[in-house]
Scaffold this motif. Structure first.
Motif, short mmCIF file in Angstrom:
data_model
loop_
_atom_site.label_atom_id
_atom_site.label_comp_id
_atom_site.label_asym_id
_atom_site.label_seq_id
_atom_site.Cartn_x
_atom_site.Cartn_y
_atom_site.Cartn_z
N ILE A 13 -6.71 -5.53 -4.98
CA ILE A 13 -7.94 -5.58 -4.18
C ILE A 13 -7.79 -4.71 -2.94
CG2 ILE A 13 -9.35 -7.09 -2.72
CD1 ILE A 13 -8.80 -9.32 -4.86
N GLU A 14 -6.65 -4.81 -2.27
CA GLU A 14 -6.41 -3.98 -1.09
C GLU A 14 -6.46 -2.50 -1.44
OE1 GLU A 14 -5.69 -4.53 2.30
OE2 GLU A 14 -6.50 -6.51 1.88
N LEU A 15 -5.83 -2.12 -2.53
CA LEU A 15 -5.82 -0.72 -2.94
C LEU A 15 -7.23 -0.25 -3.29
CD1 LEU A 15 -2.56 -0.65 -5.07
CD2 LEU A 15 -2.93 0.50 -2.87
N ALA A 16 -7.98 -1.08 -3.99
CA ALA A 16 -9.36 -0.72 -4.36
C ALA A 16 -10.21 -0.49 -3.11
CB ALA A 16 -9.97 -1.80 -5.24
N GLU A 17 -9.98 -1.29 -2.08
CA GLU A 17 -10.75 -1.15 -0.85
C GLU A 17 -10.31 0.05 -0.02
OE1 GLU A 17 -10.32 -4.91 1.13
OE2 GLU A 17 -11.71 -5.92 -0.25
N ARG A 18 -9.03 0.37 -0.06
CA ARG A 18 -8.49 1.45 0.79
C ARG A 18 -8.48 2.82 0.11
NH1 ARG A 18 -6.06 -0.66 5.20
NH2 ARG A 18 -5.85 -2.92 5.19
N LYS A 19 -8.41 2.84 -1.18
CA LYS A 19 -8.30 4.11 -1.93
C LYS A 19 -9.54 4.30 -2.80
CE LYS A 19 -4.04 4.98 -0.57
NZ LYS A 19 -3.75 6.12 0.29
N THR A 20 -10.70 4.30 -2.17
CA THR A 20 -11.97 4.38 -2.90
C THR A 20 -12.15 5.70 -3.64
OG1 THR A 20 -13.09 5.11 -0.90
CG2 THR A 20 -13.11 2.74 -1.37
N ASP A 21 -11.44 6.73 -3.21
CA ASP A 21 -11.58 8.05 -3.83
C ASP A 21 -10.57 8.27 -4.96
OD1 ASP A 21 -9.49 7.99 -1.96
OD2 ASP A 21 -9.62 10.15 -1.61
N VAL A 22 -9.79 7.24 -5.31
CA VAL A 22 -8.74 7.37 -6.31
C VAL A 22 -9.14 6.63 -7.57
CG1 VAL A 22 -6.34 6.79 -6.84
CG2 VAL A 22 -6.94 7.60 -4.55
N ASP A 23 -8.98 7.28 -8.72
CA ASP A 23 -9.18 6.62 -10.00
C ASP A 23 -7.84 6.01 -10.42
OD1 ASP A 23 -9.51 5.87 -12.66
OD2 ASP A 23 -10.79 7.59 -13.12
N PRO A 24 -7.74 4.68 -10.42
CA PRO A 24 -6.44 4.05 -10.69
C PRO A 24 -5.87 4.34 -12.07
CG PRO A 24 -8.21 2.43 -10.67
CD PRO A 24 -8.80 3.71 -10.20
N ARG A 25 -6.70 4.81 -12.99
CA ARG A 25 -6.18 5.13 -14.34
C ARG A 25 -5.24 6.32 -14.32
NH1 ARG A 25 -11.62 6.10 -17.33
NH2 ARG A 25 -11.92 7.12 -15.34
N TYR A 26 -5.34 7.15 -13.27
CA TYR A 26 -4.57 8.39 -13.25
C TYR A 26 -3.54 8.42 -12.13
CZ TYR A 26 -8.37 9.63 -16.32
OH TYR A 26 -9.28 9.63 -17.33
N VAL A 27 -3.20 7.28 -11.57
CA VAL A 27 -2.22 7.21 -10.49
C VAL A 27 -0.83 7.18 -11.08
CG1 VAL A 27 -1.35 5.76 -8.61
CG2 VAL A 27 -3.81 6.03 -8.94
N ASN A 28 0.06 8.01 -10.55
CA ASN A 28 1.44 7.94 -11.01
C ASN A 28 2.17 6.84 -10.23
OD1 ASN A 28 3.07 9.07 -8.75
ND2 ASN A 28 1.86 10.90 -9.15
N PHE A 29 3.23 6.33 -10.81
CA PHE A 29 3.91 5.18 -10.22
C PHE A 29 4.60 5.49 -8.90
CE2 PHE A 29 4.34 2.58 -14.40
CZ PHE A 29 3.01 2.22 -14.29
N LEU A 30 5.00 6.72 -8.69
CA LEU A 30 5.60 7.06 -7.39
C LEU A 30 4.59 6.91 -6.26
CD1 LEU A 30 7.73 10.22 -8.30
CD2 LEU A 30 8.54 7.91 -7.84
N ASP A 31 3.38 7.42 -6.48
CA ASP A 31 2.33 7.26 -5.47
C ASP A 31 1.95 5.80 -5.32
OD1 ASP A 31 2.18 9.97 -4.87
OD2 ASP A 31 0.56 10.34 -6.31
N LEU A 32 1.79 5.10 -6.43
CA LEU A 32 1.39 3.70 -6.39
C LEU A 32 2.41 2.88 -5.60
CD1 LEU A 32 -0.50 1.43 -7.19
CD2 LEU A 32 0.69 1.31 -9.39
N HIS A 33 3.67 3.09 -5.87
CA HIS A 33 4.74 2.38 -5.16
C HIS A 33 4.64 2.64 -3.66
CE1 HIS A 33 8.79 1.50 -3.70
NE2 HIS A 33 8.87 0.65 -4.72
N ARG A 34 4.49 3.88 -3.29
CA ARG A 34 4.41 4.25 -1.87
C ARG A 34 3.21 3.60 -1.21
NH1 ARG A 34 1.77 8.61 0.00
NH2 ARG A 34 1.91 9.61 -2.04
N TRP A 35 2.06 3.64 -1.88
CA TRP A 35 0.84 3.07 -1.31
C TRP A 35 0.97 1.56 -1.12
CZ3 TRP A 35 -2.83 5.97 -5.13
CH2 TRP A 35 -2.92 7.31 -4.77
N VAL A 36 1.61 0.89 -2.07
CA VAL A 36 1.80 -0.56 -1.93
C VAL A 36 2.70 -0.86 -0.74
CG1 VAL A 36 2.77 -2.63 -3.01
CG2 VAL A 36 1.40 -1.05 -4.38
N VAL A 37 3.81 -0.17 -0.65
CA VAL A 37 4.75 -0.41 0.44
C VAL A 37 4.11 -0.12 1.80
CG1 VAL A 37 6.95 0.36 1.43
CG2 VAL A 37 6.77 -0.05 -1.03
N GLU A 38 3.18 0.84 1.85
CA GLU A 38 2.52 1.22 3.10
C GLU A 38 1.36 0.29 3.47
OE1 GLU A 38 1.40 5.28 2.36
OE2 GLU A 38 3.39 6.03 2.86
#
Length: 66
Positions: A13-38
């Motif tokens: 939910i937090e990611l969906a609210e903060r990364k509105t310009d990102v399509d989660p189907r195409y996120v690589n795990f390195l970016d996803l990991h970094r975004w979660v930690v941040e």
């Protein structure tokens, strides 16, 4: 609120609210990991964010985005 890796739905939910310009189907795990930690309030060991938990977060984020 403190987030941990086990808070998959809340993280999605937090990611969906903060990364509105990102399509989660195409996120690589390195970016996803970094975004979660941040995320504000994230308070877990970064090393615990393995592939299975990242897959779960990505799946929940995709559902949240639909």
């Amino acid at each position: 609120m403190q987030l941990k890796w086990s808070d998959v739905q809340e993280i999605a939910i937090e990611l969906a609210e903060r990364k509105t310009d990102v399509d989660p189907r195409y996120v690589n795990f390195l970016d996803l990991h970094r975004w979660v930690v941040e995320l504000p309030g994230f308070a877990d060991e970064p090393g615990r964010g393995g592939e299975k938990v990242l897959e779960a977060i990505q799946s929940a984020w995709i559902e949240e985005a639909e």
